[in-house]
Design an enzyme around this catalytic site. Structure first.
Site, PDB file in Angstrom:
ATOM      1  N   GLU A 169       0.783  -1.012   0.058  1.00  0.00           N
ATOM      2  CA  GLU A 169       0.036   0.121   0.081  1.00  0.00           C
ATOM      3  C   GLU A 169       0.890   1.269   0.161  1.00  0.00           C
ATOM      4  OE1 GLU A 169      -3.151   0.063  -0.370  1.00  0.00           O
ATOM      5  OE2 GLU A 169      -4.003  -1.806   0.072  1.00  0.00           O
ATOM      6  N   ARG A 173       0.463   3.821  -3.224  1.00  0.00           N
ATOM      7  CA  ARG A 173      -0.248   5.083  -3.004  1.00  0.00           C
ATOM      8  C   ARG A 173       0.681   6.312  -2.772  1.00  0.00           C
ATOM      9  NH1 ARG A 173      -5.808   3.612   0.320  1.00  0.00           N
ATOM     10  NH2 ARG A 173      -5.834   1.435   0.056  1.00  0.00           N
ATOM     11  N   ASP A 302      -5.245  -9.850  -7.783  1.00  0.00           N
ATOM     12  CA  ASP A 302      -5.688  -9.347  -8.971  1.00  0.00           C
ATOM     13  C   ASP A 302      -4.705  -8.434  -9.813  1.00  0.00           C
ATOM     14  OD1 ASP A 302      -5.399  -7.868  -6.666  1.00  0.00           O
ATOM     15  OD2 ASP A 302      -7.205  -6.491  -6.984  1.00  0.00           O
ATOM     16  N   GLU A 475     -12.833   0.241  -9.901  1.00  0.00           N
ATOM     17  CA  GLU A 475     -12.272  -0.868 -10.903  1.00  0.00           C
ATOM     18  C   GLU A 475     -13.286  -0.764 -11.952  1.00  0.00           C
ATOM     19  OE1 GLU A 475     -10.180  -1.366  -7.320  1.00  0.00           O
ATOM     20  OE2 GLU A 475     -12.481  -1.417  -7.633  1.00  0.00           O
TER      21      GLU A 475
END
Length: 579
Positions: A169, A173, A302, A475
């Site tokens: 993360e 980010r 994913d 998404e």
């Protein structure tokens, strides 16, 4: 393995004009033909040409009289902006940011109902919400908001916190946000300085026997930390979704260490990969072996698939290993995971669940699809036009004969998956659930259901299931943006606009900011006291780009990291793949 810095395919300002130095495919060496052929040699040559013609869809090209001349395929199509809708998205971003700035400036996360912020560690935060949003401000031209955020980064941001931050993360980010801010701000040095400092503090996370990173890192101590909830394990998606950021930083700094750490993790994953190209969602960071765990395209799986394609594109299609891995994985998706709904025949992807029966390991197909999977629709369409194009450029939309048979198959799956993802927004609120399941023939349905899918455990409105939440996720609008850029089909804008209007109606708070929902199938759903940082970084950014002109951040010059931070493509001039 030195990396020599060369000029990226895109420099700055926004909107970007098409680059004249886009990457060209490598020219094949000239091979002198032998002077004569025997009968068998001629037959072999004819057979080889026939096979090649079939694979590249040459037969289709020759037989289709509607295919336009080759020169017309290369005409650039510029899609114009829908300015009124785009400006409404800008106002939504300003509304979200103003609430965060008012109540939580400097905090990692924002809670709009209680009007307060929180940090990811007790030792303080590192500006997740701010840094994740800076490039959105630059893209939207929000000078006031940008200056506030930039000044905070320059004067307040510190990474010297004795706390454990998630490696994945923080990379997507914060590191990704800093790198894109550097690029889009005409290379303001403060952003690169902070990016280098952050990356240097995070590199110890890769100090494992396999090169697979620890799930967490202590930024003050510069130590990798095992995730206490998954001791010894690393999520496959998290280990394989650090590469775009670290490789671009390596390009900017001529520092091979960033590149080597990023690709070292990919090398370990490839070494452990299963023959079919699909991957379980957990790896052992000490042994490098996959754990017997679910195979899915949603959470913890994913972005592994997303970054296979994007790594290939990022470096000017110079690392063929990622193209090979991507093609193998997508072929297995077609063969093993794609199913059709019972009533409306919507296309969806299933998950494979490991089960042990009579001492043997088997896999059970589960008709479950996360909202996270909806990234795949746009990814498949992008992959079809960039890796399966018969010629260098593909028209908007692709015309018959421009894609190989594999490209057509991937394109059609992307289109159908996007229809399904949009359909999951057909709820009481017009917003999609976190997870849906699809009816199968085993359900023994007596009547045709209204929908091909349902929200599991959500039969009692007063007791909503965990799956029924709406978390402001990006998404589907991400795929709508990509699909619109590749087709110019106004239906994709119409779908995106309906989603945006539903967000405005059900998630926007009168007191400021936006909240998640507990149950998408209840009009007066209870609000969840959290505005995820990806709402400003991804959801609103992709909506803005959906309604913008196609010359803004063109898809042939940028790759978007999994947090929607656009990074320019570049060509490494001397590096060779370790594979």
């Amino acid at each position: 393995m030195a990396t020599t810095k060369s000029t990226p395919n895109s420099n700055n300002p926004i909107p970007k004009k098409p680059s004249s130095d886009s990457v060209k495919p490598a020219q094949q060496d000239n091979v002198e033909e032998p002077p004569t052929f025997g009968r068998s040699a001629i037959l072999m040559l004819v057979l080889a040409l026939a096979i090649y013609a079939y694979q590249t869809n040459v037969f289709n090209l020759l037989s289709n009289t509607n295919v336009p001349p080759r020169e017309n395929w290369e005409e650039d199509v510029v899609l114009s902006a829908d300015i009124p809708k785009r400006e409404e998205v800008v106002e939504a971003f300003k509304y979200a940011w103003a609430a965060y700035e008012r109540d939580a400036m400097g905090n990692d996360e924002y809670h709009p109902l209680s009007k307060k912020g929180s940090n990811l560690t007790d030792s303080g935060g590192i500006g997740y919400a701010i840094i994740d949003s800076i490039d959105t401000m630059l893209i939207m031209g929000l000078e006031k908001e940008y200056n506030t955020a930039r000044n905070w980064v320059a004067n307040e941001l510190s990474f010297d916190h004795d706390g454990n931050f998630n490696t994945f993360e923080t990379t997507i980010r914060v590191l990704g946000g800093l790198l894109t801010a550097y690029h889009l701000s005409d290379e303001d040095p403060i952003f690169l300085e902070k990016a280098i400092e952050l990356a240097d503090r995070m590199l110890p996370a890769f100090e494992t026997p396999t090169g697979l990173p620890f799930g967490m890192v202590n930024l003050a101590k510069r130590e990798g930390v095992d995730d206490p909830n998954y001791a010894g394990l690393v999520s496959t998606a998290e280990a394989s979704t650090l590469q775009l950021e670290l490789k671009y930083l390596s390009f900017l700094t001529d520092n091979d260490n960033y590149w080597d750490k990023a690709e070292g993790a990919m090398k370990a994953i490839k070494a452990a990969a299963l023959p079919h190209g699909l991957v379980p969602i957990y790896l052992n960071a000490q042994t490098g072996q996959f754990l017997v765990s679910e195979i899915r395209l949603g959470s913890r799986g994913d972005s592994f698939y997303e970054y296979l394609l994007k790594q290939f594109l990022q470096t000017g299609k110079s690392e063929s290993v990622y193209l090979q891995m991507y093609k193998q994985a997508m072929d297995s998706v077609h063969s093993n995971l794609v199913k059709k709904g019972e009533t409306h025949k919507l296309t969806y992807t299933s998950e494979l669940l490991p089960e042990r029966q009579d001492g043997q390991m088997t896999w059970r197909l589960s008709p479950k699809q996360d909202h996270l999977v909806c990234f795949l629709a746009g990814s498949l369409m992008l992959g079809a036009t960039t890796t399966e194009a018969i010629h260098e450029k593909v028209s908007v939309p692709p015309r018959p004969g421009q894609l190989t048979l594999t490209g057509q198959k991937d394109w059609e799956l992307g289109v159908e998956l996007l229809k399904t993802c949009v359909d999951t927004y057909n709820t009481a609120t017009g917003l999609a659930a976190e997870i849906v399941h699809f009816y199968t023939s085993d359900d023994g349905l007596q009547a045709h259901p209204e929908r091909d899918w349902y929200i599991k455990g959500n039969e009692i409105p007063a007791q909503p299931s965990y799956d029924a939440r709406y978390l402001l996720r990006p998404e589907t609008v991400e795929s709508l943006f990509i699909a619109y850029r590749l087709t110019g089909d106004e239906q994709y804008r119409a779908d995106g606009w309906r989603i945006f209007q539903a967000i405005q109606k059900y998630s926007r708070l009168e007191s400021g900011g936006y909240a998640s929902l507990l149950n998408v199938d209840v009009v007066h759903s209870i609000k969840i006291d959290k505005m995820e940082t990806f709402f400003m970084s991804e959801t609103l950014k992709y909506l803005y780009l959906l309604f913008s002109e196609s010359t803004l951040l063109p898809l042939d010059e940028y790759v978007f990291n999994t947090e929607a931070h656009p990074l320019p493509m570049f060509t490494p001039s001397t590096r060779t793949s370790f594979f």
